[in-house]
Design a protein around this motif. Structure first.
Motif, PDB file in Angstrom:
ATOM      1  N   LEU A  78       0.827  -1.203   0.000  1.00  0.00           N
ATOM      2  CA  LEU A  78       0.000   0.000   0.000  1.00  0.00           C
ATOM      3  C   LEU A  78       0.860   1.249   0.000  1.00  0.00           C
ATOM      4  O   LEU A  78       1.900   1.303   0.657  1.00  0.00           O
ATOM      5  N   LEU A  79       0.384   2.266  -0.709  1.00  0.00           N
ATOM      6  CA  LEU A  79       1.047   3.565  -0.698  1.00  0.00           C
ATOM      7  C   LEU A  79      -0.003   4.654  -0.505  1.00  0.00           C
ATOM      8  O   LEU A  79      -0.665   5.066  -1.466  1.00  0.00           O
ATOM      9  N   PRO A  80      -0.194   5.128   0.745  1.00  0.00           N
ATOM     10  CA  PRO A  80      -1.060   6.298   0.937  1.00  0.00           C
ATOM     11  C   PRO A  80      -0.521   7.468   0.119  1.00  0.00           C
ATOM     12  O   PRO A  80       0.698   7.622  -0.031  1.00  0.00           O
ATOM     13  N   LEU A  81      -1.420   8.313  -0.393  1.00  0.00           N
ATOM     14  CA  LEU A  81      -0.983   9.355  -1.311  1.00  0.00           C
ATOM     15  C   LEU A  81      -0.271  10.511  -0.630  1.00  0.00           C
ATOM     16  O   LEU A  81       0.507  11.217  -1.270  1.00  0.00           O
ATOM     17  N   ILE A  82      -0.539  10.728   0.664  1.00  0.00           N
ATOM     18  CA  ILE A  82       0.128  11.842   1.348  1.00  0.00           C
ATOM     19  C   ILE A  82       0.998  11.316   2.486  1.00  0.00           C
ATOM     20  O   ILE A  82       0.728  10.261   3.072  1.00  0.00           O
ATOM     21  N   GLU A  83       2.026  12.084   2.804  1.00  0.00           N
ATOM     22  CA  GLU A  83       3.021  11.658   3.784  1.00  0.00           C
ATOM     23  C   GLU A  83       2.427  11.503   5.179  1.00  0.00           C
ATOM     24  O   GLU A  83       2.813  10.607   5.929  1.00  0.00           O
ATOM     25  N   ASP A  84       1.489  12.382   5.557  1.00  0.00           N
ATOM     26  CA  ASP A  84       0.889  12.303   6.891  1.00  0.00           C
ATOM     27  C   ASP A  84       0.226  10.949   7.119  1.00  0.00           C
ATOM     28  O   ASP A  84       0.351  10.349   8.192  1.00  0.00           O
ATOM     29  N   VAL A  85      -0.489  10.469   6.113  1.00  0.00           N
ATOM     30  CA  VAL A  85      -1.176   9.182   6.245  1.00  0.00           C
ATOM     31  C   VAL A  85      -0.159   8.039   6.249  1.00  0.00           C
ATOM     32  O   VAL A  85      -0.331   7.050   6.966  1.00  0.00           O
ATOM     33  N   ARG A  86       0.905   8.181   5.486  1.00  0.00           N
ATOM     34  CA  ARG A  86       1.950   7.149   5.480  1.00  0.00           C
ATOM     35  C   ARG A  86       2.563   7.002   6.871  1.00  0.00           C
ATOM     36  O   ARG A  86       2.744   5.890   7.366  1.00  0.00           O
ATOM     37  N   CYS A  87       2.878   8.131   7.476  1.00  0.00           N
ATOM     38  CA  CYS A  87       3.479   8.098   8.816  1.00  0.00           C
ATOM     39  C   CYS A  87       2.494   7.547   9.843  1.00  0.00           C
ATOM     40  O   CYS A  87       2.858   6.729  10.696  1.00  0.00           O
ATOM     41  N   ALA A  88       1.245   7.990   9.756  1.00  0.00           N
ATOM     42  CA  ALA A  88       0.237   7.548  10.722  1.00  0.00           C
ATOM     43  C   ALA A  88      -0.015   6.050  10.617  1.00  0.00           C
ATOM     44  O   ALA A  88      -0.176   5.360  11.631  1.00  0.00           O
ATOM     45  N   SER A  89      -0.026   5.529   9.390  1.00  0.00           N
ATOM     46  CA  SER A  89      -0.315   4.107   9.200  1.00  0.00           C
ATOM     47  C   SER A  89       0.777   3.226   9.801  1.00  0.00           C
ATOM     48  O   SER A  89       0.516   2.098  10.224  1.00  0.00           O
ATOM     49  N   LYS A  90       2.000   3.757   9.843  1.00  0.00           N
ATOM     50  CA  LYS A  90       3.100   2.991  10.428  1.00  0.00           C
ATOM     51  C   LYS A  90       3.003   2.946  11.948  1.00  0.00           C
ATOM     52  O   LYS A  90       3.491   2.019  12.590  1.00  0.00           O
TER      53      LYS A  90
END
Length: 284
Positions: free
Chosen positions: A263-275
């Motif tokens: 998966l690749l969330p489109l924005i960095e904030d969501v990428r960080c939060a998902s981790k």
């Protein structure tokens, strides 16, 4: 039709000859594309190499450069390798490296490249080169896609072809998804809210439709699923917070159900939060 990305790897070339070498290889690939069009073969190339690497290893092998190419430029499919000493053993090893990383390779000596690829029978030579590329591509498609029709496969994005390959790890897949995201230009298509609440997903069977892809996230409220490439979908959730939770869910379940979704969330904030998130059950 999409163009195939390519790279140059060379060794044992004098400093004053390097520019000529690259010019000659670029001209060679240009002629290759022209001949392919005339022969109705599927090997149309980009006008310039994506990257040029010089091998400075004393052992004469190109192993580290192929590993570097695979990591830094996963969009490359075709490699022209120019060797000072075109020893059979080194050429075989290079072909093994190319096969390992899902690349199509053609090898020439430095003399051949610096002399402008002069062949006794140019027409026959270029036909052979083009046929080799198409045959390798056909074999790769058959191996990775259970005999999928070549013309259909070649007409899709080259990044999709790379994502279909099994010879890649999750890090490479994420980088390919980032390339795909750039090419899609979704910021100009989606609303700000939809863009922030979306992610790209791959790793599911390529024959799945949008309904089956949506089923991956059955525990979360999905707003929309759009197939954006072969085996690649854009999934949009109600909010960016739910998108982060859904991504975290898949990440957390990887060790349990051994799913292959990336998966690749489109924005960095969501990428960080998902981790950082742990799975929150029954959010919907």
């Amino acid at each position: 039709m999409d163009l195939m990305n390519w790279a140059v790897i060379y060794s044992d070339v004098l400093e004053e000859s390097k520019e000529v070498l690259i010019e000659n290889v670029t001209d060679f690939v240009s002629i290759l594309s022209e001949e392919a069009d005339d022969l109705d073969l599927l090997c149309s190339m980009a006008s310039e190499p994506v990257v040029v690497y010089e091998n400075v290893e004393k052992d004469g092998t190109f192993e580290k450069l192929y590993e570097k190419l695979n990591k830094e430029h996963p969009e490359v499919m075709y490699v022209v390798q120019v060797m000072g000493n075109k020893a059979k053993q080194d050429e075989i090893f290079s072909r093994m490296m190319a096969s390992k990383y899902g690349l199509i390779l053609q090898v020439f000596s430095v003399d051949e490249a610096l002399n402008g690829f002069k062949f006794d029978n140019p027409e026959a030579a270029f036909e052979q080169f083009c046929s080799h590329i198409e045959n390798r591509l056909t074999k790769m498609v058959e191996e990775e896609n259970n005999g999928l029709d070549l013309t259909v496969y070649f007409d899709i994005d080259p990044i999709d072809r790379q994502l279909a390959s099994k010879s890649k790890n999750e890090e490479k897949t994420l980088k390919l998804l980032e390339y795909k995201l750039e090419k899609l230009g979704l910021k100009d298509i989606l609303t700000t809210e939809a863009y922030e609440s979306s992610l790209l997903v791959t790793g599911y069977p390529t024959e799945w439709n949008s309904y089956k892809v949506g089923g991956i996230f059955s525990d979360f409220p999905v707003e929309d699923v759009l197939i954006v490439g072969k085996g690649i979908s854009l999934v949009t959730f109600e909010t960016k917070f739910i998108a982060a939770q859904a991504a975290a869910n898949i990440i957390n379940l990887k060790s349990e159900d051994k799913n292959k979704y990336v998966l690749l969330p489109l924005i960095e904030d969501v990428r960080c939060a998902s981790k950082k998130l742990t799975l929150i059950p029954n959010v919907c």
